[in-house]
Design a protein around this motif. Structure first.
Motif, short mmCIF file in Angstrom:
data_model
loop_
_atom_site.label_atom_id
_atom_site.label_comp_id
_atom_site.label_asym_id
_atom_site.label_seq_id
_atom_site.Cartn_x
_atom_site.Cartn_y
_atom_site.Cartn_z
N CYS A 203 8.84 7.87 2.18
CA CYS A 203 7.70 8.46 1.46
C CYS A 203 6.38 8.06 2.13
O CYS A 203 6.22 6.93 2.60
N GLN A 204 5.43 8.98 2.13
CA GLN A 204 4.15 8.74 2.80
C GLN A 204 3.47 7.46 2.32
O GLN A 204 3.00 6.65 3.12
N ILE A 205 3.39 7.26 1.00
CA ILE A 205 2.62 6.12 0.50
C ILE A 205 3.41 4.81 0.53
O ILE A 205 2.93 3.78 0.02
N PHE A 206 4.58 4.82 1.17
CA PHE A 206 5.32 3.58 1.43
C PHE A 206 5.13 3.13 2.88
O PHE A 206 5.71 2.14 3.30
N SER A 207 4.34 3.87 3.63
CA SER A 207 4.19 3.60 5.06
C SER A 207 2.99 2.71 5.34
O SER A 207 1.91 2.91 4.76
N LYS A 208 3.15 1.78 6.26
CA LYS A 208 2.04 0.95 6.71
C LYS A 208 1.53 1.38 8.08
O LYS A 208 0.68 0.72 8.66
N GLU A 209 2.05 2.50 8.56
CA GLU A 209 1.55 3.06 9.81
C GLU A 209 1.20 4.53 9.60
O GLU A 209 1.81 5.22 8.80
N VAL A 210 0.19 4.97 10.33
CA VAL A 210 -0.25 6.35 10.24
C VAL A 210 0.68 7.22 11.09
O VAL A 210 0.89 6.94 12.27
N GLY B 121 7.82 8.57 -10.26
CA GLY B 121 8.95 8.74 -9.36
C GLY B 121 9.07 10.17 -8.86
O GLY B 121 9.26 10.42 -7.67
N HIS B 122 8.94 11.13 -9.77
CA HIS B 122 8.96 12.52 -9.35
C HIS B 122 7.83 12.83 -8.38
O HIS B 122 8.00 13.55 -7.40
N GLY B 123 6.65 12.26 -8.65
CA GLY B 123 5.50 12.51 -7.79
C GLY B 123 5.60 11.86 -6.42
O GLY B 123 4.81 12.19 -5.53
N ILE B 124 6.55 10.95 -6.25
CA ILE B 124 6.77 10.33 -4.93
C ILE B 124 8.16 10.69 -4.42
O ILE B 124 8.83 9.89 -3.79
N GLU C 96 10.52 -5.84 1.17
CA GLU C 96 9.58 -5.84 0.04
C GLU C 96 8.48 -4.80 0.29
O GLU C 96 7.35 -5.14 0.64
N LYS C 97 8.82 -3.55 0.09
CA LYS C 97 7.84 -2.48 0.26
C LYS C 97 7.80 -1.66 -1.02
O LYS C 97 8.79 -1.57 -1.76
N SER C 98 6.64 -1.07 -1.27
CA SER C 98 6.46 -0.28 -2.48
C SER C 98 5.42 0.78 -2.20
O SER C 98 5.04 1.00 -1.04
N PHE C 99 4.97 1.46 -3.22
CA PHE C 99 3.94 2.47 -3.02
C PHE C 99 2.57 1.80 -2.86
O PHE C 99 2.28 0.79 -3.51
N GLY C 100 1.74 2.34 -1.99
CA GLY C 100 0.44 1.76 -1.73
C GLY C 100 -0.52 1.96 -2.89
O GLY C 100 -0.59 3.04 -3.49
N LEU C 101 -1.26 0.92 -3.21
CA LEU C 101 -2.32 0.96 -4.24
C LEU C 101 -3.55 0.25 -3.70
O LEU C 101 -3.44 -0.84 -3.12
N LEU C 102 -4.70 0.84 -3.91
CA LEU C 102 -5.95 0.14 -3.61
C LEU C 102 -6.24 -0.83 -4.75
O LEU C 102 -6.37 -0.42 -5.91
N LYS C 103 -6.33 -2.13 -4.42
CA LYS C 103 -6.48 -3.16 -5.45
C LYS C 103 -7.60 -4.13 -5.08
O LYS C 103 -7.99 -4.24 -3.92
N ASN C 104 -8.09 -4.83 -6.09
CA ASN C 104 -9.12 -5.84 -5.83
C ASN C 104 -8.48 -7.09 -5.21
O ASN C 104 -7.25 -7.20 -5.11
N ALA C 105 -9.32 -8.02 -4.79
CA ALA C 105 -8.84 -9.21 -4.09
C ALA C 105 -7.94 -10.07 -4.97
O ALA C 105 -7.04 -10.76 -4.47
N GLU C 106 -8.17 -10.01 -6.28
CA GLU C 106 -7.39 -10.83 -7.21
C GLU C 106 -6.06 -10.18 -7.59
O GLU C 106 -5.28 -10.77 -8.34
N ASN C 107 -5.83 -8.98 -7.10
CA ASN C 107 -4.60 -8.25 -7.40
C ASN C 107 -4.44 -8.00 -8.90
O ASN C 107 -3.34 -8.05 -9.45
#
Length: 527
Positions: free
Chosen positions: A263-270, A213-216, A95-106
């Motif tokens: 893809c970079q924004i699917f990663s949880k590690e630097v 999709g093209h942008g990722i 269950e991985k996807s592109f990273g998004l900055l979101k509020n606590a309530e999602n």
């Protein structure tokens, strides 16, 4: 480079919008850096991903931000994130996807508001927008979270009520940037509704995710025959998903999932992403047997490949919207093998195809090598297995019609499929074009010619169509040994009528695939 043809997604402006194209005035006006500060309010945005999509809401000077845009766009992106996550999970990537900055309530995504200094017709093409977005993040470097951007331009026209803009608004993917549009009332909840409201929701929400999709890093690709007929699959997002998303079954292909996994924004590690990679197919065997196209071989690569996709692109669909893909993991010792049932091909008959062997490298970079083949009366004709190529030591270019800048004629002898000869576009001359090679100090004996086209799988201009091959012993008197047609893409072989001995070989281009004035070749060899 002027004619790199990388903006092939510009067609989406025509497909997804009813805008009347008109040149913007951005080139005639100074670019003024944006002055809008980061919009955060009191909301704390977090993410458990190491990298996150930079989401920008772009408002031209003669427009206003559409009501509730933060809430509406957030809902679309969060649901899109779930769609991708479900697709990744279905193909075994978790269950991985592109990273998004979101509020606590999602419920809310961090969106950067940029108010542009010029009217909307100045931003009919993406470079003027990109300049402002880059200036914004240069002023606010702490806000930049990855190398991937989604830019939504505000239009105040009510598309679902029949209103249109009088000029284009960028709606395509370019590199790691993607562009889409927001209009009043664009809501995720409108998906599936009857009439224009539901239709526009599908086109513009499905279209937004398609361009994202093209942008990722995702190219176009379509469903196989069995997937298209299966309600559990239907249409791929990166095929015609902009017409099906939220209305009929739409899915993420295995090819897409394997690409996004790196893809970079699917990663949880630097870690380091998108470094240069050199890959090469060193052995290949291909045949048609018992209803399957079977391809196997070996490759070398400067970065490990996690998966390999075999992407079949039919010539009338050069952008690959309906390309048929088969994705596998590499074998031991950098080997590959795949069986592609002909029953999974939707278009057969008498069709020309490009097989693109697409390497998904672990650092997120993707490389590919292409081969030409065809169907004749629904049966694959495979002619790209290994041949013994002649050594090219001492070979030189003895003549050519024209060349453009660094796209020199010697590129066809450098062993690098990513470099190519291209005739001049600054001083374009009509066909015929030619390139002549002297095969060293001594004559050679060969059974045929091997060529490789430039590596992009679209852009017919500059791709040689009809051509002839001539040979000579003295560079003055020539004999035609072959007349024919090149396929649009890939490695190709053209056999002479028996072995020929000569010291010079000339390739004469009679036209190209778009009927323009150009010719190009990546590699030339003999066998």
């Amino acid at each position: 480079m002027k004619r790199n043809y990388n903006l092939f997604y510009i067609v989406i402006i025509i497909i997804l919008t009813t805008f009347a194209c008109k040149k913007g005035t951005g080139e005639d006006n100074p670019i003024i850096p944006p002055v809008s500060p980061p919009v955060t309010g009191n909301i704390v945005y977090k993410s458990d991903y190491a990298y996150n999509l930079n989401v920008v809401y772009f408002v031209p000077n003669n427009a206003i931000a559409n009501a509730d845009y933060e809430e509406r766009i957030s809902k679309i992106l969060i649901e899109g994130q779930k769609f991708i996550s479900n697709g990744m999970k279905s193909w075994g990537f978790g269950e991985k996807s592109f990273g998004l900055l979101k509020n606590a309530e999602n419920t809310r995504v961090k969106i950067h508001l940029i108010k542009a200094p010029l009217n909307s017709d100045a931003y009919a093409n993406y470079p003027a927008i990109e300049t402002l977005v880059k200036a914004y993040f240069q002023q606010n470097p702490q806000e930049l979270k990855s190398e991937h951007y989604l830019v939504l331009t505000a239009s105040n026209k009510k598309y679902d009520e029949g209103e249109t803009d009088t000029h284009a608004i960028p709606y395509y993917g370019v590199g790691r940037w993607c562009y889409a549009v927001d209009f009043p009332g664009l809501k995720y909840e409108n998906l599936g509704k009857p009439g224009s409201v539901g239709e526009k929701a599908t086109v513009y929400i499905g279209g937004m995710l398609h361009e994202l999709g093209h942008g990722i890093n995702l190219p176009h690709n379509g469903p196989s025959a069995s997937q298209a007929a299966n309600p559990a699959f239907g249409m791929t997002l990166m095929g015609s998903g902009n017409y099906t998303y939220g209305k009929s079954p739409t899915f993420l292909s295995y090819f897409d999932a394997a690409t996004l996994n790196n893809c970079q924004i699917f990663s949880k590690e630097v870690k380091t992403f998108y470094g240069a990679v050199t890959s090469k197919v060193t052995e290949i065997d291909a045949k048609y047997l018992n209803g399957e196209i079977i391809v196997s071989g070996k490759y070398t690569s400067s970065s490990p490949a996690s998966h390999i996709t075999f992407r079949n692109i039919e010539s009338s669909d050069s952008d690959g919207y309906a390309s048929i893909t088969f994705t596998t993991k590499p074998g031991a010792d950098n080997s590959f093998s795949v069986k592609m049932p002909v029953s999974e091909f939707i278009k057969k008959g008498n069709s020309n195809y490009t097989l693109q062997i697409f390497f998904h490298h672990e650092n997120g970079t993707n490389t590919s090598t292409s081969y030409a083949y065809k169907f004749a009366d629904n049966i694959p004709v495979i002619d790209f297995g290994d041949r013994t190529l002649l050594g090219r030591t001492g070979w030189t270019i003895s003549g050519f019609s024209t060349a453009q800048g660094s796209f020199v004629a010697t590129n066809v002898l450098d062993g690098n499929a990513n470099t190519y000869w291209h005739t001049s576009w600054d001083n374009a001359q009509p066909h015929p074009h030619f390139i002549t090679i002297k095969t060293g100090a001594s004559a050679v004996t060969a059974n045929g010619l091997s060529i490789n086209t430039r590596q992009d799988t679209q852009a017919g201009a500059g791709k040689i169509k009809d051509f002839r091959i001539e040979t000579s012993n003295d560079g003055t008197n020539w004999t035609t040994v072959y007349n024919g047609t090149m396929a649009l893409n890939g490695v190709q072989y053209f056999s002479f009528n028996g072995a020929k001995t000569f010291n010079y070989i000339k390739i004469v281009s009679l036209n190209d695939y778009l009927g323009e004035k150009f010719a190009s070749l990546s590699e030339v060899n003999l066998y």
